[in-house]
Design a protein around this motif. Structure first.
Motif, PDB file in Angstrom:
ATOM      1  N   GLU A  56      -4.610  -4.262  -2.698  1.00 55.97           N
ATOM      2  CA  GLU A  56      -5.516  -3.864  -1.627  1.00 55.97           C
ATOM      3  C   GLU A  56      -4.761  -3.640  -0.322  1.00 55.97           C
ATOM      4  O   GLU A  56      -5.057  -2.715   0.442  1.00 55.97           O
ATOM      5  CB  GLU A  56      -6.612  -4.919  -1.456  1.00 55.97           C
ATOM      6  CG  GLU A  56      -7.581  -4.981  -2.639  1.00 55.97           C
ATOM      7  CD  GLU A  56      -8.699  -5.985  -2.406  1.00 55.97           C
ATOM      8  OE1 GLU A  56      -8.730  -6.621  -1.323  1.00 55.97           O
ATOM      9  OE2 GLU A  56      -9.552  -6.144  -3.304  1.00 55.97           O
TER      10      GLU A  56
ATOM     11  N   ARG B 112      -2.799  -0.225  -0.155  1.00 55.39           N
ATOM     12  CA  ARG B 112      -3.618   0.983   0.011  1.00 55.39           C
ATOM     13  C   ARG B 112      -3.676   1.425   1.470  1.00 55.39           C
ATOM     14  O   ARG B 112      -3.900   2.605   1.786  1.00 55.39           O
ATOM     15  CB  ARG B 112      -5.041   0.718  -0.519  1.00 55.39           C
ATOM     16  CG  ARG B 112      -6.003   1.867  -0.365  1.00 55.39           C
ATOM     17  CD  ARG B 112      -5.507   3.126  -1.085  1.00 55.39           C
ATOM     18  NE  ARG B 112      -6.448   4.227  -0.903  1.00 55.39           N
ATOM     19  CZ  ARG B 112      -6.524   5.013   0.161  1.00 55.39           C
ATOM     20  NH1 ARG B 112      -5.689   4.801   1.196  1.00 55.39           N
ATOM     21  NH2 ARG B 112      -7.402   5.992   0.238  1.00 55.39           N
TER      22      ARG B 112
ATOM     23  N   ASP C 273      -2.305   6.609   0.087  1.00 59.32           N
ATOM     24  CA  ASP C 273      -3.423   6.849  -0.825  1.00 59.32           C
ATOM     25  C   ASP C 273      -2.919   7.296  -2.196  1.00 59.32           C
ATOM     26  O   ASP C 273      -3.709   7.676  -3.060  1.00 59.32           O
ATOM     27  CB  ASP C 273      -4.399   7.886  -0.238  1.00 59.32           C
ATOM     28  CG  ASP C 273      -3.716   9.212   0.073  1.00 59.32           C
ATOM     29  OD1 ASP C 273      -2.531   9.377  -0.280  1.00 59.32           O
ATOM     30  OD2 ASP C 273      -4.377  10.075   0.678  1.00 59.32           O
TER      31      ASP C 273
ATOM     32  N   GLU D 105     -12.115  -3.924 -11.121  1.00 60.37           N
ATOM     33  CA  GLU D 105     -11.707  -2.547 -11.442  1.00 60.37           C
ATOM     34  C   GLU D 105     -12.452  -1.545 -10.560  1.00 60.37           C
ATOM     35  O   GLU D 105     -11.852  -0.616 -10.011  1.00 60.37           O
ATOM     36  CB  GLU D 105     -11.965  -2.257 -12.918  1.00 60.37           C
ATOM     37  CG  GLU D 105     -11.558  -0.858 -13.333  1.00 60.37           C
ATOM     38  CD  GLU D 105     -11.748  -0.619 -14.814  1.00 60.37           C
ATOM     39  OE1 GLU D 105     -11.651   0.556 -15.224  1.00 60.37           O
ATOM     40  OE2 GLU D 105     -11.999  -1.587 -15.564  1.00 60.37           O
ATOM     41  N   GLN D 106     -13.743  -1.747 -10.404  1.00 58.25           N
ATOM     42  CA  GLN D 106     -14.524  -0.829  -9.573  1.00 58.25           C
ATOM     43  C   GLN D 106     -14.071  -0.891  -8.112  1.00 58.25           C
ATOM     44  O   GLN D 106     -13.996   0.131  -7.427  1.00 58.25           O
ATOM     45  CB  GLN D 106     -16.009  -1.177  -9.679  1.00 58.25           C
ATOM     46  CG  GLN D 106     -16.620  -0.845 -11.030  1.00 58.25           C
ATOM     47  CD  GLN D 106     -18.070  -1.270 -11.123  1.00 58.25           C
ATOM     48  OE1 GLN D 106     -18.551  -2.083 -10.314  1.00 58.25           O
ATOM     49  NE2 GLN D 106     -18.796  -0.717 -12.092  1.00 58.25           N
ATOM     50  N   ARG D 107     -13.750  -2.077  -7.655  1.00 61.60           N
ATOM     51  CA  ARG D 107     -13.332  -2.247  -6.260  1.00 61.60           C
ATOM     52  C   ARG D 107     -12.027  -1.478  -5.992  1.00 61.60           C
ATOM     53  O   ARG D 107     -11.905  -0.794  -4.965  1.00 61.60           O
ATOM     54  CB  ARG D 107     -13.128  -3.745  -5.975  1.00 61.60           C
ATOM     55  CG  ARG D 107     -12.684  -4.058  -4.549  1.00 61.60           C
ATOM     56  CD  ARG D 107     -12.546  -5.563  -4.364  1.00 61.60           C
ATOM     57  NE  ARG D 107     -12.110  -5.889  -3.011  1.00 61.60           N
ATOM     58  CZ  ARG D 107     -12.913  -6.001  -1.954  1.00 61.60           C
ATOM     59  NH1 ARG D 107     -14.205  -5.806  -2.091  1.00 61.60           N
ATOM     60  NH2 ARG D 107     -12.421  -6.300  -0.759  1.00 61.60           N
TER      61      ARG D 107
ATOM     62  N   ARG E 112     -10.688   1.046  -7.849  1.00 57.61           N
ATOM     63  CA  ARG E 112     -10.854   2.492  -8.057  1.00 57.61           C
ATOM     64  C   ARG E 112     -11.651   3.129  -6.920  1.00 57.61           C
ATOM     65  O   ARG E 112     -11.505   4.327  -6.636  1.00 57.61           O
ATOM     66  CB  ARG E 112     -11.544   2.761  -9.394  1.00 57.61           C
ATOM     67  CG  ARG E 112     -10.693   2.424 -10.617  1.00 57.61           C
ATOM     68  CD  ARG E 112     -11.337   2.945 -11.882  1.00 57.61           C
ATOM     69  NE  ARG E 112     -10.633   2.529 -13.078  1.00 57.61           N
ATOM     70  CZ  ARG E 112      -9.525   3.112 -13.561  1.00 57.61           C
ATOM     71  NH1 ARG E 112      -9.012   4.154 -12.911  1.00 57.61           N
ATOM     72  NH2 ARG E 112      -8.969   2.675 -14.670  1.00 57.61           N
ATOM     73  N   ALA E 113     -12.480   2.331  -6.256  1.00 60.42           N
ATOM     74  CA  ALA E 113     -13.318   2.881  -5.192  1.00 60.42           C
ATOM     75  C   ALA E 113     -12.494   3.480  -4.066  1.00 60.42           C
ATOM     76  O   ALA E 113     -12.962   4.367  -3.343  1.00 60.42           O
ATOM     77  CB  ALA E 113     -14.230   1.783  -4.636  1.00 60.42           C
ATOM     78  N   ARG E 114     -11.252   3.043  -3.920  1.00 60.93           N
ATOM     79  CA  ARG E 114     -10.383   3.592  -2.877  1.00 60.93           C
ATOM     80  C   ARG E 114      -9.298   4.494  -3.456  1.00 60.93           C
ATOM     81  O   ARG E 114      -8.254   4.698  -2.849  1.00 60.93           O
ATOM     82  CB  ARG E 114      -9.753   2.471  -2.054  1.00 60.93           C
ATOM     83  CG  ARG E 114     -10.778   1.684  -1.240  1.00 60.93           C
ATOM     84  CD  ARG E 114     -10.192   1.204   0.072  1.00 60.93           C
ATOM     85  NE  ARG E 114      -9.824   2.319   0.954  1.00 60.93           N
ATOM     86  CZ  ARG E 114      -8.969   2.216   1.967  1.00 60.93           C
ATOM     87  NH1 ARG E 114      -8.363   1.061   2.219  1.00 60.93           N
ATOM     88  NH2 ARG E 114      -8.689   3.260   2.734  1.00 60.93           N
TER      89      ARG E 114
END
Length: 522
Positions: free
Chosen positions: A162, A165, A169, A186-188, A190-192
């Protein structure tokens, strides 16, 4: 302070940013400080430091060289070596250094850092500090907007991912080190826009940037830099026998310390990465400065406590009072003959101006005057000085040939320099700042002049164990190291132990060993 009770007030183990910062503070506090350096700072793999105010982009080695010189300017001494063990003697600490004599100290600062043990992946260690990195704050700006990777080694790798990032990007996270990746994590990520690769990394390929990361199954990913968290191994094994308190956490097991760096042993402090793996250079410098001040404060308290609490072996008497009572209490304390070493070595020198520190009843002063020296002797005992002056007069020496004065040994007030300064057996059963006296005396030696320090190598055999106060006799090499004179300005002519035969109190011959140091100021 029991000034002759230890080699050093403080020993600092480690000459990184934390250790040097503490040593600088202690040097400025006029503490006898020795830094023992194994020569392996944690950031030695990096070419430049970042986030260090006023030193942005400075090579780490350059900062350490400047810090070393700054501390040395305040009298801090340095020696290379690896510490093998520390023992608590109750009254202080003994530090065992590989291949060297043990050192005694009143306090110890451990600033030994840690080792980053990387995953056993071919190609990873070879790139450490260049394109395999660990700290986004230290290296993130330099690789911003590039193709970055995060090689996770534990669940903490999610935080690492995190963070990275923020700098790019184009981020790939190798998630095998996270364990079973839950859906929310995983969703957290991939969200960025973070790319996730679950296969384990097997190899890093390529000698230059960009390089290739190969994973199980053969897939290859091209990156410009990869960040990872190593297993952290603090360099504190030499303290293990002391059983100091430790704190276990997600980053490993580290010594427990208070806000000033003090461990569960009242004489041992620990600072920098050896206790705080997240400390960067500014944090290490800050902790070193705080701990240096805290250690000096602790010793100040101990000094005052010792001054008002006499012990059986260290009477709480001022040196001037003690030695005046010693001389006034007997008709004659010494033999009245000049010291054989002074006779031998001074006879080889061209006579000029001489100064004898702690001249006692003046035998050496009288001898030098008879050899053509313009000899001066100082002592803190008025009775000793009266006897020296009387003895010189009986030998027919004029006052300008043999001058005697009562004075504090470190505070002799005259504007003269001397061709020979001697100090014979400057030991004392009461507190006496011997090293300060000798260093001050060295400053009075003229260019081309000599400093002769003669001392006991041990207690005379007739002194019973019960009367042997806590005194550490120095070897010739330790004497030179304790003086801390600039080797560019001083030449060592004699550094040895010499045996001699004398008569004991019972009139029987006894053999003694003396430590002899003769230096010439170049």
């Amino acid at each position: 302070m029991k000034d002759t009770n230890h080699d050093w007030d403080v020993i600092v183990i480690g000459a990184g940013a934390a250790g040097l910062s503490s040593a600088l503070m202690l040097g400025r506090a006029r503490r006898r400080t020795l830094v023992i350096d194994a020569g392996s700072p944690r950031n030695r793999f990096a070419t430049h430091m970042h986030g260090v105010l006023g030193n942005e982009g400075t090579p780490p080695a350059e900062l350490l060289a400047r810090g070393r010189a700054e501390a040395a300017a305040y009298g801090v001494r340095f020696t290379d070596g690896t510490v093998e063990k520390v023992e608590d003697t109750g009254a202080g600490l003994t530090v065992a250094v590989a291949g060297r004599p043990p050192r005694r100290t009143r306090a110890l600062i451990v600033a030994t850092g840690l080792t980053d043990e990387l995953p056993a992946i071919p190609g990873l260690a070879e790139r450490w500090g260049r394109s395999v990195l660990h700290c986004p704050y230290c290296h993130g700006w330099e690789v911003r907007d590039q193709r970055l990777g995060v090689l996770t080694t534990s669940p903490l790798g999610r935080h690492h991912a995190e963070l990275l990032r923020q700098w790019s990007d184009q981020l790939v996270v190798f998630t095998a080190g996270l364990g079973d990746l839950d859906v929310a994590t995983e969703q957290r990520l991939r969200a960025r826009g973070i790319e996730l690769i679950s296969e384990a990394v097997t190899e890093i390929i390529g000698d230059v940037t960009p390089f290739t990361v190969r994973v199980e199954g053969g897939t290859e990913i091209v990156l410009d830099a990869i960040f990872t968290a190593a297993t952290l191994r603090p360099h504190d094994d030499f303290l293990a026998p002391l059983g100091l308190a430790r704190t276990d956490g997600p980053m490993g097991s580290f010594l427990s310390v208070d806000v000033a760096g003090r461990t569960s042993n009242d004489r041992i402090w620990a600072i920098g990465n050896v206790v705080n793996p997240g400390a960067n250079v500014p944090m290490a410098i800050g902790s070193g400065a705080m701990t240096g001040g805290a250690v000096n404060a602790a010793l100040v308290t101990e000094d005052f406590d010792a001054a008002i609490q006499p012990t059986d072996s260290w009477p709480a008497v001022a040196p001037a009072q003690f030695w005046e009572e010693r001389y006034a209490g007997s008709d004659q304390v010494w033999s009245g003959r000049p010291n054989a070493v002074v006779v031998d070595l001074a006879s080889q020198l061209t006579p000029g101006r001489s100064l004898d520190l702690g001249c006692g009843e003046g035998a050496d002063v009288a001898f030098l005057a008879q050899q053509g020296w313009q000899a001066t002797g100082i002592d803190i005992s008025p009775t000793a000085i009266q006897r020296g002056s009387r003895a010189a007069s009986h030998l027919g020496l004029a006052p300008h040939q043999a001058t005697f004065a009562v004075s504090d040994l470190a505070g002799w007030q005259d504007a003269e320099s001397y061709d020979l300064v001697t100090a014979s057996y400057l030991h004392s059963p009461v507190a006496l700042p011997r090293t300060e006296i000798l260093r001050s005396a060295a400053g009075r030696v003229a260019t081309g002049g000599h400093l002769l320090v003669l001392s006991h190598a041990d207690f005379p055999p007739w002194v019973p164990p019960a009367d042997r106060h806590e005194h550490h006799f120095l070897t010739a090499e330790q004497e030179i190291e304790e003086l801390a004179l600039d080797p560019d300005d001083w030449e060592v002519l004699v550094a040895e132990s010499r045996p001699r035969t004398t008569l004991g109190p019972d009139g029987q011959p006894a053999k003694l060993d003396d430590t002899v140091v003769l230096l010439r100021r170049t």
